[in-house]
Design a protein around this motif. Structure first.
Motif, PDB file in Angstrom:
ATOM      1  N   ALA A  88       0.776  -1.225   0.035  1.00 19.36           N
ATOM      2  CA  ALA A  88       0.102  -0.122  -0.097  1.00 19.36           C
ATOM      3  C   ALA A  88       0.973   1.159  -0.122  1.00 19.36           C
ATOM      4  N   ILE A  89       0.508   2.202  -0.703  1.00 25.59           N
ATOM      5  CA  ILE A  89       1.209   3.453  -0.790  1.00 25.59           C
ATOM      6  C   ILE A  89       0.519   4.575  -0.036  1.00 25.59           C
ATOM      7  N   ASN A  90       0.366   5.176   0.773  1.00 24.07           N
ATOM      8  CA  ASN A  90      -0.317   6.176   1.557  1.00 24.07           C
ATOM      9  C   ASN A  90       0.214   7.670   1.690  1.00 24.07           C
ATOM     10  N   GLN A  91      -0.317   8.219   0.780  1.00 19.98           N
ATOM     11  CA  GLN A  91       0.166   9.924   0.742  1.00 19.98           C
ATOM     12  C   GLN A  91      -1.031  10.495   0.428  1.00 19.98           C
ATOM     13  N   PRO A  92      -0.899  11.861   0.689  1.00 14.96           N
ATOM     14  CA  PRO A  92      -2.198  12.935   0.358  1.00 14.96           C
ATOM     15  C   PRO A  92      -2.391  12.810  -1.284  1.00 14.96           C
ATOM     16  N   ALA A  93      -1.290  12.823  -2.144  1.00 16.13           N
ATOM     17  CA  ALA A  93      -1.454  12.750  -3.541  1.00 16.13           C
ATOM     18  C   ALA A  93      -0.394  12.142  -4.091  1.00 16.13           C
ATOM     19  N   ILE A  94      -0.439  11.412  -5.332  1.00 13.96           N
ATOM     20  CA  ILE A  94       0.292  10.360  -5.832  1.00 13.96           C
ATOM     21  C   ILE A  94       0.129  10.526  -7.238  1.00 13.96           C
ATOM     22  N   ALA A  95       1.216  10.674  -8.176  1.00 12.94           N
ATOM     23  CA  ALA A  95       1.284  10.758  -9.574  1.00 12.94           C
ATOM     24  C   ALA A  95       2.012   9.678 -10.196  1.00 12.94           C
ATOM     25  N   PHE A  96       1.418   8.847 -11.059  1.00 10.06           N
ATOM     26  CA  PHE A  96       2.093   8.192 -11.983  1.00 10.06           C
ATOM     27  C   PHE A  96       2.407   8.467 -13.445  1.00 10.06           C
ATOM     28  N   ASN A  97       3.517   8.920 -13.711  1.00  9.29           N
ATOM     29  CA  ASN A  97       3.674   9.426 -15.024  1.00  9.29           C
ATOM     30  C   ASN A  97       4.646   8.697 -16.076  1.00  9.29           C
ATOM     31  N   ALA A  98       4.374   8.421 -17.063  1.00 11.36           N
ATOM     32  CA  ALA A  98       4.941   7.616 -18.083  1.00 11.36           C
ATOM     33  C   ALA A  98       4.888   8.290 -19.521  1.00 11.36           C
ATOM     34  N   ALA A  99       5.917   8.489 -20.157  1.00  5.60           N
ATOM     35  CA  ALA A  99       6.047   8.931 -21.463  1.00  5.60           C
ATOM     36  C   ALA A  99       5.542   8.171 -22.565  1.00  5.60           C
ATOM     37  N   GLU A 100       5.522   6.563 -22.149  1.00  6.78           N
ATOM     38  CA  GLU A 100       4.954   5.812 -23.190  1.00  6.78           C
ATOM     39  C   GLU A 100       3.749   5.117 -22.776  1.00  6.78           C
ATOM     40  N   THR A 101       3.750   4.283 -21.624  1.00 12.06           N
ATOM     41  CA  THR A 101       2.653   3.239 -21.527  1.00 12.06           C
ATOM     42  C   THR A 101       2.677   3.142 -19.906  1.00 12.06           C
ATOM     43  N   ILE A 102       1.425   3.103 -19.590  1.00 13.52           N
ATOM     44  CA  ILE A 102       1.062   2.797 -17.947  1.00 13.52           C
ATOM     45  C   ILE A 102       0.156   1.419 -18.302  1.00 13.52           C
TER      46      ILE A 102
END
Length: 181
Positions: A88-102
């Motif tokens: 589990a990842i617990n944070q007020p805000a989480i961003a997943f960024n990928a230039a190609e694919t998620i």
């Protein structure tokens, strides 16, 4: 191992050394270039692989642990926690960024929820495939399209307390039988 002595206790500090991971064995163990076998420490979240250079802790009792990866031999990284069933990842805000694919995959259930906010999907093309049942429930549904095609192989039913169909030019109803009223 380093030992620290004071008047009341003897503390053993694990010896740290760098090592090359030569072979990935079964059960998360690794053969080191000096012949020792080491396991991935729970705090080493990046899964080791053959060819990595790692910081290894030799503990009392002869146990060795990969505690940190110094260099990566390949171009793929996998995050995992040895012995844990869930991450589990617990944070007020989480961003997943990928230039190609998620890619998100699950063999079982998957849930995406925004309990008090807005869920936004933006794409040039959006494809959904449901092999069994699709259920949509909403209080208000607004759809806008340049063209909207709906094809039902068996029954198409539209029901409402009030129904309105409006066309600027032409309405065509084509069937073997038309029943109204």
């Amino acid at each position: 191992m380093m030992q620290i002595h004071d008047r009341s206790t003897t503390t053993v500090i694990p010896a740290l050394a760098d090592a090359l991971l030569v072979v990935a064995l079964d059960d998360g163990r690794f053969l080191l270039d000096d012949g020792r076998i080491a396991c991935q420490a729970a705090s080493c979240l990046l899964t080791p692989q053959s060819g990595d250079r790692a910081l290894v802790a030799a503990c009392a009792g002869g146990e060795c642990f990969v505690v940190h990866l110094l260099t990566r031999s390949g171009d793929e990284a996998v995050l995992s926690v040895p012995g844990a069933r869930q991450l589990a990842i617990n944070q007020p805000a989480i961003a997943f960024n990928a230039a190609e694919t998620i890619t998100l995959r699950a063999l079982g259930d998957m849930s995406l929820a925004s309990a008090t906010g807005t869920l936004t999907l933006n794409a040039r093309n959006l494809f959904t495939t449901v092999t069994d049942t699709l259920v949509e429930q909403t209080r208000h549904y607004v759809g806008r399209a340049e063209q909207y095609l709906l094809d039902a192989r068996q029954l198409l039913r539209l029901h409402g307390k009030q129904a309105l169909m409006t066309a600027e030019k032409d309405v065509k109803v084509d069937a073997d039988r038309i029943s109204m009223g």
